[in-house]
Design an enzyme around this catalytic site. Structure first.
Site, mmCIF file in Angstrom:
data_model
loop_
_atom_site.group_PDB
_atom_site.id
_atom_site.type_symbol
_atom_site.label_atom_id
_atom_site.label_comp_id
_atom_site.label_asym_id
_atom_site.label_seq_id
_atom_site.Cartn_x
_atom_site.Cartn_y
_atom_site.Cartn_z
ATOM 1 N N LYS A 176 60.553 -21.884 -19.465
ATOM 2 C CA LYS A 176 61.165 -21.562 -20.765
ATOM 3 C C LYS A 176 62.650 -21.347 -20.530
ATOM 4 O O LYS A 176 63.063 -20.962 -19.430
ATOM 5 C CB LYS A 176 60.555 -20.277 -21.339
ATOM 6 C CG LYS A 176 60.729 -20.140 -22.834
ATOM 7 C CD LYS A 176 59.718 -20.974 -23.578
ATOM 8 C CE LYS A 176 59.843 -20.849 -25.072
ATOM 9 N NZ LYS A 176 58.714 -21.498 -25.745
HETATM 10 P P1 NAD Z 1 62.246 -21.614 -36.032
HETATM 11 O O1 NAD Z 1 63.536 -21.065 -35.586
HETATM 12 O O2 NAD Z 1 62.180 -23.024 -36.492
HETATM 13 O O3 NAD Z 1 61.612 -20.688 -37.189
HETATM 14 C C1 NAD Z 1 61.464 -19.310 -37.074
HETATM 15 C C2 NAD Z 1 61.136 -18.779 -38.462
HETATM 16 O O4 NAD Z 1 60.864 -17.374 -38.390
HETATM 17 C C3 NAD Z 1 62.285 -18.908 -39.467
HETATM 18 O O5 NAD Z 1 61.745 -19.212 -40.731
HETATM 19 C C4 NAD Z 1 62.889 -17.512 -39.489
HETATM 20 O O6 NAD Z 1 63.594 -17.227 -40.702
HETATM 21 C C5 NAD Z 1 61.649 -16.689 -39.349
HETATM 22 N N1 NAD Z 1 61.878 -15.335 -38.873
HETATM 23 C C6 NAD Z 1 62.707 -14.908 -37.909
HETATM 24 N N2 NAD Z 1 62.622 -13.583 -37.780
HETATM 25 C C7 NAD Z 1 61.719 -13.166 -38.682
HETATM 26 C C8 NAD Z 1 61.179 -11.921 -39.036
HETATM 27 N N3 NAD Z 1 61.601 -10.799 -38.441
HETATM 28 N N4 NAD Z 1 60.253 -11.876 -40.017
HETATM 29 C C9 NAD Z 1 59.846 -13.009 -40.622
HETATM 30 N N5 NAD Z 1 60.298 -14.205 -40.333
HETATM 31 C C10 NAD Z 1 61.239 -14.282 -39.375
HETATM 32 O O7 NAD Z 1 61.238 -21.374 -34.808
HETATM 33 P P2 NAD Z 1 59.889 -22.164 -34.504
HETATM 34 O O8 NAD Z 1 60.203 -23.313 -33.621
HETATM 35 O O9 NAD Z 1 59.131 -22.363 -35.761
HETATM 36 O O10 NAD Z 1 59.148 -21.097 -33.565
HETATM 37 C C11 NAD Z 1 58.457 -19.980 -34.134
HETATM 38 C C12 NAD Z 1 57.523 -19.420 -33.071
HETATM 39 O O11 NAD Z 1 56.620 -20.446 -32.636
HETATM 40 C C13 NAD Z 1 58.195 -18.931 -31.791
HETATM 41 O O12 NAD Z 1 57.457 -17.859 -31.264
HETATM 42 C C14 NAD Z 1 58.082 -20.117 -30.852
HETATM 43 O O13 NAD Z 1 58.155 -19.749 -29.491
HETATM 44 C C15 NAD Z 1 56.704 -20.623 -31.235
HETATM 45 N N6 NAD Z 1 56.431 -22.027 -30.918
HETATM 46 C C16 NAD Z 1 57.254 -23.039 -31.345
HETATM 47 C C17 NAD Z 1 56.927 -24.350 -31.051
HETATM 48 C C18 NAD Z 1 57.740 -25.508 -31.561
HETATM 49 O O14 NAD Z 1 57.293 -26.656 -31.390
HETATM 50 N N7 NAD Z 1 58.879 -25.299 -32.188
HETATM 51 C C19 NAD Z 1 55.775 -24.648 -30.305
HETATM 52 C C20 NAD Z 1 54.961 -23.595 -29.891
HETATM 53 C C21 NAD Z 1 55.304 -22.294 -30.216
#
Ligand code: NAD
Length: 436
Positions: free
Chosen positions: A122
């Protein structure tokens, strides 16, 4: 090996935030529990407790004002026992070494559980990207790549998007790596735009994989997906794609939220209308969306709604013991990495709330990444249909493996324990095959 290339003073200004160490403690305990159940040799357990490599880099950026700012960047490589290191890259003010370490280990377990030939890593930069201009963001990303490059490679370590990074940053990443290495290296990073060697189904992969798991869980619980109520915290890449997929399947999504707060409608939100609004107002958040009959709620309320499935898809440590004790959700499917603390997990199991763990639920993204990497490194072509089908099949296979393992045991249905056990068995088998 620990490599620290941080110049003295580069960590100045780092915010204090306990989230990373809480997440690290949680993931370590879960891994240790599985190791104890499986009776894994202590020497192997000790090796997996530590990451193979922790890299900290200083990333100097000339800001638009002409002033220089230094940011701290991380890349942690946990294990490559099953293949090249693989894991996302996040830009967030709370990024710290403990958080990245925990997330790197989660990637090792996730890749093993999905049976893709990758290890776990990561990366991240401690930065609030919303206060950077486009140019500053690009210079930051490119400098991070240059500082990291000797330790990143198509067959060595392959980053991908994560919180606050998207295909735009991945395109800069691949381009900068190619310029520095003086040859095209599209397979050095996944989650790229289509025109830079991306794959058609990568962007939606995590959300569709998660949605597939939600549908299968509801089926196993004997609940009709057309009447089930679903709440999603976080409307970024993961939350949004999940909502789109589940809405397409006819599910009733009663609540969604982002950093600006949430919206709720008991009969189900109109996801198409919300999408239209967000498309017409790029960069806007959910607080700018208005429609008759919707109620504004905060994230705390969303996490406690009486829904069939709660999907935390924002950040880690959201389901605390207080939430676990008071939530009225019947099941939780973890879109985010590490959204549930260890104590909360135990309380949820005791209360009979089924939790599909992150290393299973959000693994569609890494499978999508695997397909993109395969296409880049072998020249193979993957249509959208073939990509979707491969992700669906692999997610269902992993879900069924975990479900069967969990139900073999009497007592509460602890899918997380079962998932860790399967993943750990596979990593240890690879280590034994290699080192014995
Ligand atoms: P992103 O940045 O695209 O979206 C994050 C979302 O969470 C946004 O809508 C943001 O406004 C919201 N957010 C942030 N803080 C918040 C809070 N305190 N309360 C409510 N909403 C809040 O990120 P993402 O890529 O969607 O990743 C989200 C999670 O999924 C992370 O934990 C990441 O590690 C995990 N993840 C992502 C992927 C991927 O393919 N992008 C794959 C596996 C896991």
């Amino acid at each position: 090996m620990v490599m620290n290339t941080t110049p003295k003073g580069a960590l100045r200004g780092q915010t204090t935030y306990a989230g990373g160490s809480t997440l690290l403690a949680t993931t370590q305990r879960q891994f240790e529990r599985a190791a104890a159940v499986l009776g894994i040799d202590e020497a192997i357990v000790e090796r997996l407790r530590h990451c193979d490599r922790q890299i900290i880099v200083s990333v100097p950026v000339k800001m638009d004002s002409g002033r220089w700012e230094h940011f701290v960047g991380y890349r942690v490589q946990h294990s490559n026992a099953r293949g090249p290191y693989k894991g996302g890259l996040r830009f967030h003010p709370h990024v710290d070494l403990a958080e990245i370490e925990a997330l790197a280990a989660l990637m090792t377990w996730k890749c093993a559980l999905l049976d893709v030939p990758f290890g776990g890593a990561k990366g991240g930069i401690q930065v609030d990207p919303s206060r950077l201009s486009e140019g500053e963001l690009e210079r930051l990303t490119r400098e991070y790549v240059r500082r990291l490059l000797p330790n990143i490679g198509e067959y060595l370590d392959i980053p991908a998007p994560d919180v606050n990074t998207s295909e735009k940053e991945m395109a800069w990443f691949a381009d900068e790596a190619g310029r520095t290495l003086m040859r095209p290296v599209p397979g050095i990073v996944t989650g790229k735009p289509l025109d830079s060697g991306g794959n058609v189904g990568r962007k939606e992969a995590t959300g569709r994989g998660l949605g597939t798991v939600v549908l299968e869980l509801l089926r196993r619980l004997g609940k009709d997906h057309l009447t089930a109520g679903i709440a999603i915290q976080g409307y970024g890449n993961v939350g949004r794609q999940t909502a789109l997929f589940l809405a397409e399947q006819g599910c009733r999504i009663v609540a969604i939220s982002d950093i600006s707060g949430g919206i709720y409608q008991a009969r189900g939100l109109d996801i198409d209308d919300i999408e239209r609004h967000l498309r017409e107002n790029p960069g806007s958040l959910l607080d700018s969306y208005h429609a008759p009959g919707i109620e504004r709620i905060d994230n705390q309320r969303l996490l406690r709604l009486p829904v069939d499935v709660l999907i935390p898809a924002a950040l880690e440590n959201q389901i605390t013991p207080e939430v676990a004790q008071t939530t009225e959700a019947k099941s939780i499917v973890e879109g985010a990495n590490g959204p549930t603390t260890l104590d909360a997990q135990d309380l949820l199991v005791e209360r009979g709330i089924v939790v599909v763990p992150d290393i299973l639920a959000n693994a569609g993204g890494v499978f999508g990444s695997y397909i993109e990497w395969l296409a880049n490194t072998t020249g193979s072509e993957w249509s959208l249909e073939r990509t979707r089908e491969a992700i669906r099949t692999s997610m269902l296979r992993a879900f069924n493996n975990v479900w069967d393992r969990a139900t073999e045991k009497n007592g509460n249905l602890d899918l997380r324990a079962a998932a860790y056990e399967i993943a750990l068995e596979r990593v240890v088998a690879a280590m034994n095959a290699r080192y014995c």
